[in-house]
Design a protein around this motif. Structure first.
Motif, PDB file in Angstrom:
ATOM      1  N   VAL A 211       0.859  -1.195   0.000  1.00  0.00           N
ATOM      2  CA  VAL A 211       0.000   0.000   0.000  1.00  0.00           C
ATOM      3  C   VAL A 211       0.894   1.243   0.000  1.00  0.00           C
ATOM      4  CG1 VAL A 211      -1.597   1.352   1.448  1.00  0.00           C
ATOM      5  CG2 VAL A 211      -1.974  -1.097   1.129  1.00  0.00           C
ATOM      6  N   PRO A 212       0.623   2.225  -0.892  1.00  0.00           N
ATOM      7  CA  PRO A 212       1.468   3.424  -0.944  1.00  0.00           C
ATOM      8  C   PRO A 212       1.582   4.070   0.443  1.00  0.00           C
ATOM      9  CG  PRO A 212      -0.171   3.456  -2.696  1.00  0.00           C
ATOM     10  CD  PRO A 212      -0.477   2.265  -1.848  1.00  0.00           C
ATOM     11  N   LYS A 213       2.750   4.589   0.750  1.00  0.00           N
ATOM     12  CA  LYS A 213       3.019   5.097   2.103  1.00  0.00           C
ATOM     13  C   LYS A 213       2.201   6.350   2.450  1.00  0.00           C
ATOM     14  CE  LYS A 213       5.696   1.808   3.222  1.00  0.00           C
ATOM     15  NZ  LYS A 213       4.732   0.705   3.084  1.00  0.00           N
ATOM     16  N   ASP A 214       1.665   7.016   1.431  1.00  0.00           N
ATOM     17  CA  ASP A 214       0.842   8.202   1.730  1.00  0.00           C
ATOM     18  C   ASP A 214      -0.631   7.824   1.950  1.00  0.00           C
ATOM     19  OD1 ASP A 214       0.518   7.447  -0.911  1.00  0.00           O
ATOM     20  OD2 ASP A 214       0.146   9.492  -1.616  1.00  0.00           O
ATOM     21  N   LYS A 215      -0.935   6.543   1.949  1.00  0.00           N
ATOM     22  CA  LYS A 215      -2.301   6.069   2.210  1.00  0.00           C
ATOM     23  C   LYS A 215      -2.302   5.314   3.537  1.00  0.00           C
ATOM     24  CE  LYS A 215      -3.832   7.159  -2.021  1.00  0.00           C
ATOM     25  NZ  LYS A 215      -5.008   7.927  -2.364  1.00  0.00           N
ATOM     26  N   LYS A 216      -3.477   5.286   4.175  1.00  0.00           N
ATOM     27  CA  LYS A 216      -3.544   4.636   5.494  1.00  0.00           C
ATOM     28  C   LYS A 216      -4.587   3.518   5.526  1.00  0.00           C
ATOM     29  CE  LYS A 216      -2.217   8.728   8.096  1.00  0.00           C
ATOM     30  NZ  LYS A 216      -2.671  10.022   7.615  1.00  0.00           N
ATOM     31  N   ILE A 217      -4.231   2.462   6.245  1.00  0.00           N
ATOM     32  CA  ILE A 217      -5.172   1.354   6.462  1.00  0.00           C
ATOM     33  C   ILE A 217      -5.479   1.297   7.952  1.00  0.00           C
ATOM     34  CG2 ILE A 217      -5.440  -1.172   6.475  1.00  0.00           C
ATOM     35  CD1 ILE A 217      -5.261  -0.608   3.662  1.00  0.00           C
ATOM     36  N   ILE A 218      -6.751   1.165   8.266  1.00  0.00           N
ATOM     37  CA  ILE A 218      -7.142   0.913   9.652  1.00  0.00           C
ATOM     38  C   ILE A 218      -7.678  -0.512   9.652  1.00  0.00           C
ATOM     39  CG2 ILE A 218      -8.680   1.568  11.557  1.00  0.00           C
ATOM     40  CD1 ILE A 218      -7.853   4.102   8.870  1.00  0.00           C
ATOM     41  N   LEU A 219      -6.903  -1.426  10.220  1.00  0.00           N
ATOM     42  CA  LEU A 219      -7.300  -2.829  10.241  1.00  0.00           C
ATOM     43  C   LEU A 219      -8.063  -3.096  11.533  1.00  0.00           C
ATOM     44  CD1 LEU A 219      -7.154  -5.831   9.329  1.00  0.00           C
ATOM     45  CD2 LEU A 219      -4.991  -5.972  10.577  1.00  0.00           C
ATOM     46  N   LEU A 220      -9.318  -3.499  11.388  1.00  0.00           N
ATOM     47  CA  LEU A 220     -10.125  -3.823  12.561  1.00  0.00           C
ATOM     48  C   LEU A 220     -10.333  -5.334  12.602  1.00  0.00           C
ATOM     49  CD1 LEU A 220     -11.919  -3.123  14.988  1.00  0.00           C
ATOM     50  CD2 LEU A 220     -13.814  -2.781  13.402  1.00  0.00           C
ATOM     51  N   VAL A 221      -9.750  -5.982  13.594  1.00  0.00           N
ATOM     52  CA  VAL A 221      -9.940  -7.424  13.738  1.00  0.00           C
ATOM     53  C   VAL A 221     -11.099  -7.644  14.709  1.00  0.00           C
ATOM     54  CG1 VAL A 221      -8.841  -9.636  14.227  1.00  0.00           C
ATOM     55  CG2 VAL A 221      -7.447  -7.725  13.409  1.00  0.00           C
ATOM     56  N   ASP A 222     -12.153  -8.244  14.184  1.00  0.00           N
ATOM     57  CA  ASP A 222     -13.344  -8.507  14.991  1.00  0.00           C
ATOM     58  C   ASP A 222     -13.198  -9.910  15.580  1.00  0.00           C
ATOM     59  OD1 ASP A 222     -15.839  -9.084  15.988  1.00  0.00           O
ATOM     60  OD2 ASP A 222     -16.928  -8.700  14.128  1.00  0.00           O
ATOM     61  N   THR A 223     -13.006  -9.966  16.900  1.00  0.00           N
ATOM     62  CA  THR A 223     -12.709 -11.254  17.545  1.00  0.00           C
ATOM     63  C   THR A 223     -13.875 -11.750  18.421  1.00  0.00           C
ATOM     64  OG1 THR A 223     -11.686 -10.085  19.403  1.00  0.00           O
ATOM     65  CG2 THR A 223     -10.222 -10.766  17.622  1.00  0.00           C
ATOM     66  N   ALA A 224     -15.100 -11.442  17.983  1.00  0.00           N
ATOM     67  CA  ALA A 224     -16.282 -11.747  18.800  1.00  0.00           C
ATOM     68  C   ALA A 224     -16.334 -13.195  19.298  1.00  0.00           C
ATOM     69  CB  ALA A 224     -17.547 -11.417  18.021  1.00  0.00           C
ATOM     70  N   TYR A 225     -15.790 -14.139  18.488  1.00  0.00           N
ATOM     71  CA  TYR A 225     -15.955 -15.562  18.835  1.00  0.00           C
ATOM     72  C   TYR A 225     -14.643 -16.224  19.248  1.00  0.00           C
ATOM     73  CZ  TYR A 225     -20.453 -14.911  16.564  1.00  0.00           C
ATOM     74  OH  TYR A 225     -21.700 -14.464  16.233  1.00  0.00           O
ATOM     75  N   ILE A 226     -13.614 -15.425  19.494  1.00  0.00           N
ATOM     76  CA  ILE A 226     -12.255 -15.995  19.625  1.00  0.00           C
ATOM     77  C   ILE A 226     -12.152 -17.092  20.679  1.00  0.00           C
ATOM     78  CG2 ILE A 226     -11.406 -14.134  21.173  1.00  0.00           C
ATOM     79  CD1 ILE A 226      -8.697 -14.439  19.564  1.00  0.00           C
ATOM     80  N   ASP A 227     -12.863 -16.967  21.783  1.00  0.00           N
ATOM     81  CA  ASP A 227     -12.679 -17.966  22.832  1.00  0.00           C
ATOM     82  C   ASP A 227     -13.542 -19.202  22.652  1.00  0.00           C
ATOM     83  OD1 ASP A 227     -10.630 -16.575  23.962  1.00  0.00           O
ATOM     84  OD2 ASP A 227     -11.954 -15.310  25.143  1.00  0.00           O
ATOM     85  N   PHE A 228     -14.207 -19.269  21.515  1.00  0.00           N
ATOM     86  CA  PHE A 228     -14.943 -20.486  21.183  1.00  0.00           C
ATOM     87  C   PHE A 228     -14.319 -21.215  20.003  1.00  0.00           C
ATOM     88  CE2 PHE A 228     -18.082 -18.782  24.050  1.00  0.00           C
ATOM     89  CZ  PHE A 228     -18.416 -19.941  24.743  1.00  0.00           C
ATOM     90  N   ALA A 229     -13.079 -20.836  19.651  1.00  0.00           N
ATOM     91  CA  ALA A 229     -12.445 -21.452  18.490  1.00  0.00           C
ATOM     92  C   ALA A 229     -11.639 -22.690  18.884  1.00  0.00           C
ATOM     93  CB  ALA A 229     -11.557 -20.437  17.792  1.00  0.00           C
ATOM     94  N   GLY A 230     -10.966 -22.631  20.011  1.00  0.00           N
ATOM     95  CA  GLY A 230     -10.094 -23.733  20.416  1.00  0.00           C
ATOM     96  C   GLY A 230      -9.182 -23.194  21.499  1.00  0.00           C
ATOM     97  N   ASP A 231      -7.974 -23.732  21.604  1.00  0.00           N
ATOM     98  CA  ASP A 231      -7.053 -23.265  22.644  1.00  0.00           C
ATOM     99  C   ASP A 231      -6.900 -21.738  22.561  1.00  0.00           C
ATOM    100  OD1 ASP A 231      -4.673 -24.124  24.590  1.00  0.00           O
ATOM    101  OD2 ASP A 231      -4.061 -22.442  23.326  1.00  0.00           O
ATOM    102  N   GLU A 232      -7.135 -21.093  23.689  1.00  0.00           N
ATOM    103  CA  GLU A 232      -7.271 -19.628  23.660  1.00  0.00           C
ATOM    104  C   GLU A 232      -5.951 -18.924  23.336  1.00  0.00           C
ATOM    105  OE1 GLU A 232      -9.355 -18.913  27.360  1.00  0.00           O
ATOM    106  OE2 GLU A 232     -10.999 -20.181  26.725  1.00  0.00           O
ATOM    107  N   ASP A 233      -4.824 -19.511  23.731  1.00  0.00           N
ATOM    108  CA  ASP A 233      -3.538 -18.907  23.375  1.00  0.00           C
ATOM    109  C   ASP A 233      -3.167 -19.218  21.929  1.00  0.00           C
ATOM    110  OD1 ASP A 233      -2.468 -17.272  25.434  1.00  0.00           O
ATOM    111  OD2 ASP A 233      -2.362 -19.054  26.699  1.00  0.00           O
ATOM    112  N   GLU A 234      -3.353 -20.472  21.543  1.00  0.00           N
ATOM    113  CA  GLU A 234      -3.011 -20.838  20.155  1.00  0.00           C
ATOM    114  C   GLU A 234      -3.761 -19.975  19.148  1.00  0.00           C
ATOM    115  OE1 GLU A 234      -3.479 -25.003  19.251  1.00  0.00           O
ATOM    116  OE2 GLU A 234      -2.212 -25.502  20.991  1.00  0.00           O
ATOM    117  N   TYR A 235      -5.035 -19.703  19.425  1.00  0.00           N
ATOM    118  CA  TYR A 235      -5.830 -18.926  18.471  1.00  0.00           C
ATOM    119  C   TYR A 235      -5.500 -17.431  18.488  1.00  0.00           C
ATOM    120  CZ  TYR A 235      -8.559 -22.524  16.287  1.00  0.00           C
ATOM    121  OH  TYR A 235      -8.934 -23.588  15.504  1.00  0.00           O
ATOM    122  N   ARG A 236      -4.560 -17.057  19.358  1.00  0.00           N
ATOM    123  CA  ARG A 236      -4.091 -15.662  19.360  1.00  0.00           C
ATOM    124  C   ARG A 236      -2.722 -15.552  18.682  1.00  0.00           C
ATOM    125  NH1 ARG A 236      -7.925 -15.870  23.161  1.00  0.00           N
ATOM    126  NH2 ARG A 236      -8.883 -13.985  23.979  1.00  0.00           N
TER     127      ARG A 236
END
Ligand code: PLP
Length: 411
Positions: A211-236
């Protein structure tokens, strides 16, 4: 709704009823008419036990019952009570210790966390970007605030995360706007159950690096279900990767207590910022507090105290984790049953890891879901397929559903 009486339309398309709640109501009506055993209601995103009752963590309920009146009656600070904001860091990062500047602002659930990001990191008329298999409120949130959206193809023909489509859409949007909010819901993605892999993250990182350096990305990671995926550390595992993203990418996380603490109705979550400088973290807090003040003001205090207490007491924390694990194992068993039955009858699902939902690609989802409703099976038709909530039906139903869906699709 084509015409308003008094209310102002503001360019929004407001449906007569929420689709999911509408279907859920039809399922309930059929249960009332014909009995519980005649109906499969796999519509809602809440974890139910095998009898169809909402699962509520008793360890969390115990803390709730023992709150002092002051602990829930008093206003909370707009950004959340300090102990809560610290507890959210632990809850969000677990054993990972971020190197960046971390800031936390309370929100009424993951929804509020997402809303604060779209409110503050996208200008009116700008578009935000998310996958074509998406949670409908992303669209509603964008439209409500006069912002548009675009989707990238989540999967390519090889059933892999479609990095090329992500890059194509980022390039297209950043040709006409200077910054872009990109939402990625992982793991246990709603509606597919997909978890973004190490390989996918490596691809995403390369895209962001181009991505060109004069442009910006705001990455939003939605982790609503993260603790129902499996091992809580591994999934992080991806947390360190987020910190290696280029300077022109700001990483935010939408954290929710709804599923992980079965506090759906208590409306509690937070937006978490991992910034490269203190100034960026301070700005994040300032703008989120401003938006909060003008919408929900401060958030519900009780769940903030509950989370603070859980993290202040190692024994209690272990109890909550253990109780959640038992329910997660039940959910994973349902997922495995569905997957095995789908493979047996040749029902193709969207790539799946684990989670509350499984999706089936289907071009006439409304029609197929209509046919299934006649048989007493209530699922959610989406633009690109059918969503099945395995969180809300028992394992034997998960084993039975694939063949029934396949038959309805083949009709
Ligand atoms: C993908 C996704 N993100 C965020 C949320 C946020 O939920 P809440 O606002 O209840 O915390 C949900 C809830 O269903 C969801 O499915």
């Amino acid at each position: 709704m084509s015409e308003m009486f008094f209310a102002s339309q503001q360019g929004r398309v407001i449906p007569k009823e929420d689709k999911i709640f509408g279907i859920n109501n039809r399922a309930k009506a059929m249960i009332a008419r014909e009995g519980k055993d005649k109906v499969v209601n796999a519509t809602l995103g809440a974890l139910l036990d095998d009898k169809g009752d909402l699962i509520v963590l008793s360890s969390v309920t115990d803390v709730f019952r023992n709150l002092e009146p002051k602990e829930f009656a008093e206003y909370a600070p707009i950004a959340g009570i300090p102990a809560f904001r610290e507890a959210v860091k632990e809850d969000c990062f677990r054993s990972y210790k971020p190197e960046g500047f971390v800031e936390v602002v309370a929100a009424p659930g993951g929804t509020g966390a997402i809303k604060n990001v779209v409110a503050n990191y996208a200008d009116r008329g700008e578009k935000i970007l998310f996958a074509d298999w998406f949670w409908a409120p992303y669209k509603t949130i964008a439209e409500e605030m006069g912002k548009g959206f675009e989707t990238f193809e989540f999967f390519n023909d090889e059933r892999k995360f479609n990095v090329a489509s992500l890059e194509e859409k980022i390039t297209k949007l950043l040709a006409v706007q200077d910054k872009l909010v990109v939402i990625i819901n992982t793991p246990a993605h709603n509606p597919t159950g997909y978890a973004v892999t190490r390989e996918d993250w490596a691809g995403i990182r390369e895209v962001f690096e181009r991505v060109p350096k004069d442009k910006k990305i705001i990455l939003l990671v939605d982790t609503a279900y993260i603790d129902f995926a499996g091992d809580e550390d591994e999934y992080r595992f991806y947390l360190p990767i987020l910190e290696q993203l280029p300077e022109n990418v700001l990483t935010l996380i939408a954290h929710s207590l709804s599923k992980a603490y079965t506090l759906y109705g208590m409306r509690c979550g937070a937006t978490v910022c991992i910034a490269k400088t203190q100034e960026i973290a301070d700005e994040f807090r300032k703008v989120c507090e401003f938006s909060s003040r003008s919408t929900w003001s401060n958030c519900n205090r009780a769940p903030q105290v509950i989370l603070s207490k859980i993290y202040a007491d190692p024994e209690l924390k272990a109890k909550v984790y253990e109780e959640r694990k038992q329910h997660r194992d039940m959910l994973i068993a349902r997922a495995k049953a569905f997957e095995a039955a789908a493979a047996e009858c040749g029902l193709v699902t969207v790539p799946f890891d684990t989670g509350f939902f499984v999706s089936i690609p289907c071009t006439n989802a409304d029609e197929v879901c209509g046919r299934l409703e006649e048989e007493g099976i209530f699922l959610i038709p989406l633009a690109k397929g059918i969503r099945v909530s395995i969180a809300s039906v028992p394992e034997d139903i998960c084993r039975m559903l694939p063949a029934r869906i396949k038959a309805a699709m083949d009709k």
